[in-house]
Motif scaffolding. Structure first.
Motif, PDB file in Angstrom:
ATOM      1  N   LYS A 414       0.809  -1.225   0.000  1.00  0.00           N
ATOM      2  CA  LYS A 414       0.000   0.000   0.000  1.00  0.00           C
ATOM      3  C   LYS A 414       0.837   1.266   0.000  1.00  0.00           C
ATOM      4  CE  LYS A 414      -3.699  -2.280   2.613  1.00  0.00           C
ATOM      5  NZ  LYS A 414      -4.486  -2.270   3.877  1.00  0.00           N
ATOM      6  N   ALA A 415       2.136   1.133  -0.055  1.00  0.00           N
ATOM      7  CA  ALA A 415       3.007   2.308   0.025  1.00  0.00           C
ATOM      8  C   ALA A 415       2.759   3.237  -1.155  1.00  0.00           C
ATOM      9  CB  ALA A 415       4.471   1.879   0.044  1.00  0.00           C
ATOM     10  N   GLY A 416       2.834   4.500  -0.884  1.00  0.00           N
ATOM     11  CA  GLY A 416       2.618   5.498  -1.926  1.00  0.00           C
ATOM     12  C   GLY A 416       1.211   6.030  -1.969  1.00  0.00           C
ATOM     13  N   ARG A 417       0.272   5.411  -1.191  1.00  0.00           N
ATOM     14  CA  ARG A 417      -1.077   5.935  -1.143  1.00  0.00           C
ATOM     15  C   ARG A 417      -1.173   7.035  -0.092  1.00  0.00           C
ATOM     16  NH1 ARG A 417      -4.715   0.358  -1.155  1.00  0.00           N
ATOM     17  NH2 ARG A 417      -3.737  -0.601  -2.998  1.00  0.00           N
ATOM     18  N   LEU A 433       2.005  10.857   3.069  1.00  0.00           N
ATOM     19  CA  LEU A 433       2.254  11.880   2.056  1.00  0.00           C
ATOM     20  C   LEU A 433       3.673  11.815   1.525  1.00  0.00           C
ATOM     21  CD1 LEU A 433       0.371  14.999   3.456  1.00  0.00           C
ATOM     22  CD2 LEU A 433      -0.180  13.645   1.450  1.00  0.00           C
ATOM     23  N   GLY A 434       4.653  11.456   2.361  1.00  0.00           N
ATOM     24  CA  GLY A 434       6.044  11.413   1.915  1.00  0.00           C
ATOM     25  C   GLY A 434       6.233  10.455   0.755  1.00  0.00           C
ATOM     26  N   LEU A 435       5.783   9.209   0.909  1.00  0.00           N
ATOM     27  CA  LEU A 435       5.921   8.233  -0.158  1.00  0.00           C
ATOM     28  C   LEU A 435       4.992   8.526  -1.329  1.00  0.00           C
ATOM     29  CD1 LEU A 435       6.353   4.859   1.768  1.00  0.00           C
ATOM     30  CD2 LEU A 435       8.087   6.319   0.718  1.00  0.00           C
ATOM     31  N   ALA A 436       3.844   9.182  -1.052  1.00  0.00           N
ATOM     32  CA  ALA A 436       2.969   9.594  -2.146  1.00  0.00           C
ATOM     33  C   ALA A 436       3.660  10.623  -3.036  1.00  0.00           C
ATOM     34  CB  ALA A 436       1.660  10.159  -1.592  1.00  0.00           C
ATOM     35  N   ILE A 437       4.397  11.528  -2.415  1.00  0.00           N
ATOM     36  CA  ILE A 437       5.158  12.521  -3.190  1.00  0.00           C
ATOM     37  C   ILE A 437       6.204  11.820  -4.042  1.00  0.00           C
ATOM     38  CG2 ILE A 437       6.775  14.449  -2.981  1.00  0.00           C
ATOM     39  CD1 ILE A 437       5.282  15.241  -0.414  1.00  0.00           C
ATOM     40  N   VAL A 438       6.944  10.900  -3.430  1.00  0.00           N
ATOM     41  CA  VAL A 438       8.000  10.188  -4.162  1.00  0.00           C
ATOM     42  C   VAL A 438       7.403   9.371  -5.302  1.00  0.00           C
ATOM     43  CG1 VAL A 438       9.846   8.491  -3.957  1.00  0.00           C
ATOM     44  CG2 VAL A 438       9.445  10.122  -2.100  1.00  0.00           C
ATOM     45  N   HIS A 439       6.294   8.687  -5.037  1.00  0.00           N
ATOM     46  CA  HIS A 439       5.654   7.871  -6.066  1.00  0.00           C
ATOM     47  C   HIS A 439       5.220   8.742  -7.251  1.00  0.00           C
ATOM     48  CE1 HIS A 439       3.294   4.664  -7.838  1.00  0.00           C
ATOM     49  NE2 HIS A 439       2.233   5.473  -7.860  1.00  0.00           N
ATOM     50  N   THR A 440       4.643   9.912  -6.972  1.00  0.00           N
ATOM     51  CA  THR A 440       4.208  10.816  -8.048  1.00  0.00           C
ATOM     52  C   THR A 440       5.388  11.300  -8.874  1.00  0.00           C
ATOM     53  OG1 THR A 440       2.299  11.535  -6.738  1.00  0.00           O
ATOM     54  CG2 THR A 440       3.010  12.979  -8.536  1.00  0.00           C
ATOM     55  N   ILE A 441       6.464  11.668  -8.200  1.00  0.00           N
ATOM     56  CA  ILE A 441       7.643  12.176  -8.904  1.00  0.00           C
ATOM     57  C   ILE A 441       8.257  11.098  -9.791  1.00  0.00           C
ATOM     58  CG2 ILE A 441      10.003  13.028  -8.581  1.00  0.00           C
ATOM     59  CD1 ILE A 441       8.989  14.532  -6.124  1.00  0.00           C
ATOM     60  N   MET A 442       8.394   9.885  -9.276  1.00  0.00           N
ATOM     61  CA  MET A 442       8.997   8.817 -10.074  1.00  0.00           C
ATOM     62  C   MET A 442       8.120   8.417 -11.251  1.00  0.00           C
ATOM     63  SD  MET A 442      11.901   8.452  -8.933  1.00  0.00           S
ATOM     64  CE  MET A 442      12.335   7.078  -9.992  1.00  0.00           C
ATOM     65  N   ARG A 443       6.810   8.494 -11.071  1.00  0.00           N
ATOM     66  CA  ARG A 443       5.919   8.188 -12.190  1.00  0.00           C
ATOM     67  C   ARG A 443       6.074   9.222 -13.294  1.00  0.00           C
ATOM     68  NH1 ARG A 443      -0.159   7.487 -10.555  1.00  0.00           N
ATOM     69  NH2 ARG A 443       0.167   9.692 -10.064  1.00  0.00           N
TER      70      ARG A 443
END
Length: 476
Positions: A414-417, A433-443
């Protein structure tokens, strides 16, 4: 502001009508002028043939065999010709030297010398009227007075009134016909313009009647092909606006969701501190408030970073080549103070590889700051954090490993949600929010966020595929 800038553009309907109708009138006027010239030429050609026939008939009845100039006029032919022409007919027969002259002796000769055996046609004023004259010069056979090169000139003229009336009548009929054509074609142009612009009018009414929040694409298949690119461009603009509106709504929902509880807690703590008479208890409440403010500030900063990452404009920040080693060193220096407060050690491996990836530098910095911040937050005092750069078959990997409590398999999936909570006894990464930010940037960079359990702790990596391409070809 200039007068040109103040002028409002006219409608397309008016523009088309003001261009097409005058152009149609101008073209038909030119056609009428050309047809008038051709009509004059054709009528003159027809009448000149009759005039040439009379000229030949007179010439055949001229004789010099008796030693003088004699002619037997074909009166019946001339009377018929006069009736046909419906005007006066004149003739003149003379020798070129002027010694013999029969007929209308003041009938004017042409200005230039006549060629032999070839009729010449010209216009002159005679007896107060405009006449058309045909003149023919031929050698005398036999010659008179012992001349060797004497010539006889035969002239026949007719009043131009008849042919001018024919031309005038035909011109009137042509003008009436052309006026009818102008009116009919103008009407067809007006009707065609109105019918052609009707889909645009319907589109205008449809868009004007839409609700303010209706951002659905425009569906107008009946529009002309020339207008379809404009509709496609408008649909693309509306789609971008819809995405921006969704991001704004999502940001407002996130802010409402995340800040409501901390603010309510701060209000409760403030009321408690104001009611408390014991200074020690009041100080404890104020310290709790400071911790709540720190958490609210961190959450607000993360929400702004997430919104900025989602709405990043690559036109303002075009992709380029990002060197990972200097980027990692800058992030370590930026967060070194937070790690020192918890007596944590930060190490770096693989800096000598000189890895370079395509991307936007400030977005990758934001992603790495969030990974390092999470690692510092969840690593206990005295723990260790390692930042590693390596090349693998999957691509270039920038990983952050800590010695914290780790994450369960369910939490990793569930990481990135946004707003995810971890299980009891495990790290929860705050609101996610931290991993959500990283997930958005990498996408946005065409890469991936990879989380792997470690013993102890966890390793969170940014994976940049090898076949990602050059910065200018990256998928943003």
């Amino acid at each position: 502001m200039t007068r040109r800038a103040e002028r409002r553009p006219g409608s397309l309907r008016s523009l088309l009508l003001w261009v097409l109708v005058p152009a149609q009138i101008a073209v038909l006027s030119l056609a009428l002028w050309l047809s008038s010239r051709q009509l004059h030429q054709q009528v003159d050609l027809a009448y000149d043939r009759s005039l040439a026939g009379a000229l030949r008939a007179i010439d055949h009845n001229i004789s010099t065999g008796s030693g003088g100039l004699s002619v037997e006029l074909p009166y019946l032919m001339l009377e018929f010709f006069e009736l046909t022409a419906n005007d006066s007919v004149y003739y003149r027969i003379l020798t070129e030297d002027g010694l013999a002259d029969i007929g209308n002796q003041d009938l004017p000769l042409p200005d230039a010398r006549l060629p032999s055996n070839a009729p010449v046609f010209y216009d002159r004023d005679y007896l107060g009227a405009s006449i058309r004259i045909a003149a023919l010069a031929r050698p005398m056979s036999p010659p008179l007075y012992g001349q060797k090169d004497g010539r006889i000139i035969v002239m026949v003229g007719e009043d131009r009134g008849g042919r001018d009336r024919v031309i005038r009548d035909m011109m009137v009929r042509n003008i009436v016909r052309d006026l009818i054509e102008v009116l009919a074609s103008t009407g067809l142009i007006v009707v065609g313009v109105l019918i052609g612009l009707r889909p645009l009018t319907r589109l205008y009414r449809e868009l004007k009647g839409r609700a303010p929040d209706d951002l659905s694409p425009i569906a107008a298949p009946e529009l002309p092909r020339e207008v379809q690119p404009l509709v496609d461009a408008v649909n693309q603009h509306v789609a971008r606006h819809a995405r921006q509106a969704r991001r704004q709504r999502q940001f407002l929902d996130d802010a409402s969701h995340q800040l409501r509880t901390p603010l309510a807690v701060l209000r409760t703590q403030l009321d408690y501190a104001l009611r408390e008479s014991d200074p020690a208890e009041a100080r404890a409440a104020l310290l709790a408030m400071r911790g709540g403010l720190d958490q609210a500030q961190r959450t607000a900063a993360q929400m702004l970073a997430l919104a900025r990452a989602r709405g990043a404009d690559t036109r303002a920040s075009p992709p380029g080549s990002v060197a990972l080693t200097p980027l990692a060193q800058d992030v370590i220096r930026q967060l070194y103070g937070l790690a020192r407060q918890k007596r944590q050690t930060i190490g770096m491996e693989g800096g000598e590889l000189g890895a370079v990836v395509p991307g936007i530098e400030w977005l990758l910095r934001e992603a790495l700051v969030n990974l390092m911040d999470n690692a510092i937050k969840y690593t206990p005092e005295g723990g260790a954090i390692t930042l590693r750069i390596e090349r693998t078959p999957a691509g270039i990997v920038l990983g952050v490993r800590d010695t914290g409590p780790g994450m369960t398999e369910a939490d990793i999936r569930k990481a990135g949600r946004r707003f995810r909570r971890g299980r009891a006894g495990k790290r929860s990464h705050g609101a996610g929010l931290g991993l959500a930010i990283v997930h958005t940037i990498m996408r946005r960079h065409g890469g991936a966020l990879r989380i792997e359990p470690a013993d102890p702790g966890v390793q969170v990596s940014l994976v940049f595929p090898i076949d990602q391409g050059l910065p200018g070809n990256s998928s943003f």
